[in-house]
Write an enzyme that holds these catalytic residues in place. Structure first.
Site, mmCIF file in Angstrom:
data_model
loop_
_atom_site.group_PDB
_atom_site.id
_atom_site.type_symbol
_atom_site.label_atom_id
_atom_site.label_comp_id
_atom_site.label_asym_id
_atom_site.label_seq_id
_atom_site.Cartn_x
_atom_site.Cartn_y
_atom_site.Cartn_z
ATOM 1 N N ASP A 186 0.858 -1.185 0.000
ATOM 2 C CA ASP A 186 0.000 0.000 0.000
ATOM 3 C C ASP A 186 0.898 1.240 0.000
ATOM 4 O O ASP A 186 2.130 1.130 -0.120
ATOM 5 C CB ASP A 186 -0.966 -0.016 1.195
ATOM 6 C CG ASP A 186 -0.263 -0.043 2.543
ATOM 7 O OD1 ASP A 186 0.950 0.268 2.616
ATOM 8 O OD2 ASP A 186 -0.931 -0.368 3.539
ATOM 9 N N ALA A 187 0.323 2.401 0.167
ATOM 10 C CA ALA A 187 1.084 3.651 0.111
ATOM 11 C C ALA A 187 2.130 3.763 1.220
ATOM 12 O O ALA A 187 3.113 4.479 1.074
ATOM 13 C CB ALA A 187 0.132 4.850 0.178
#
Length: 156
Positions: A33-34
């Site tokens: 994810d980020a």
């Protein structure tokens, strides 16, 4: 170099003396994810690859099952425990253990580990089915292949 010399066979991992299949996996940017943490659903991709490669080492492939026997495996149930996160660039070991074979059912435990640290634990029930979606017993050669490594282990 010739084209034949450039063909590379991907790693399928190995099966240890205890019957546990180990598949090394690297965490890539696309898996995260980020924040650089493995997205939870991607662990399911890791364990699916590991089960497929374990089967390949046992001489059983999904494509051959479908072509020769008209059979496939489906996941009937999957319980997942997320313990700790894996991160970008981590090297992981996906460990697969066939616990029990009953008729058309395989009970499988899979862990995703970083060194000796268990990050994710899964408990799966896999069923063999025909093209019409009916549960079917495992053909004898496939049952025999899995039986070579199926044996209960104590703690998960």
């Amino acid at each position: 170099m010739t084209e034949a010399a450039l063909q590379i066979e991907p790693s399928v991992g190995c099966i240890d003396d205890a019957g546990v299949h180990h598949l090394p996996v690297r965490v890539y940017y696309e898996d995260t994810d980020a924040a650089g943490i493995v997205y939870y659903a991607n662990y399911l991709k890791f364990i699916e690859r590991a089960r497929t490669d374990m089967m390949r080492l046992l001489g059983v492939t999904h494509s051959r099952m479908a072509e020769q026997d008209g059979l496939s495996f489906i996941v009937r149930s999957c319980s997942v425990k997320y313990r700790k996160p894996a991160r970008l660039d981590d090297g992981l070991d996906v460990r697969t253990k066939v616990m029990r074979i009953r008729g058309p059912i395989l009970d499988v435990l899979q862990d995703v580990c970083r060194d000796d640290d268990r990050l994710v634990s899964t408990d799966l029930r896999i069923a063999c089915m025909d093209g019409a979606g009916r549960v079917q017993s495992l053909p004898a050669p496939i049952r025999t292949a899995f039986a070579r490594i199926a044996q209960p282990i104590s703690a998960h």
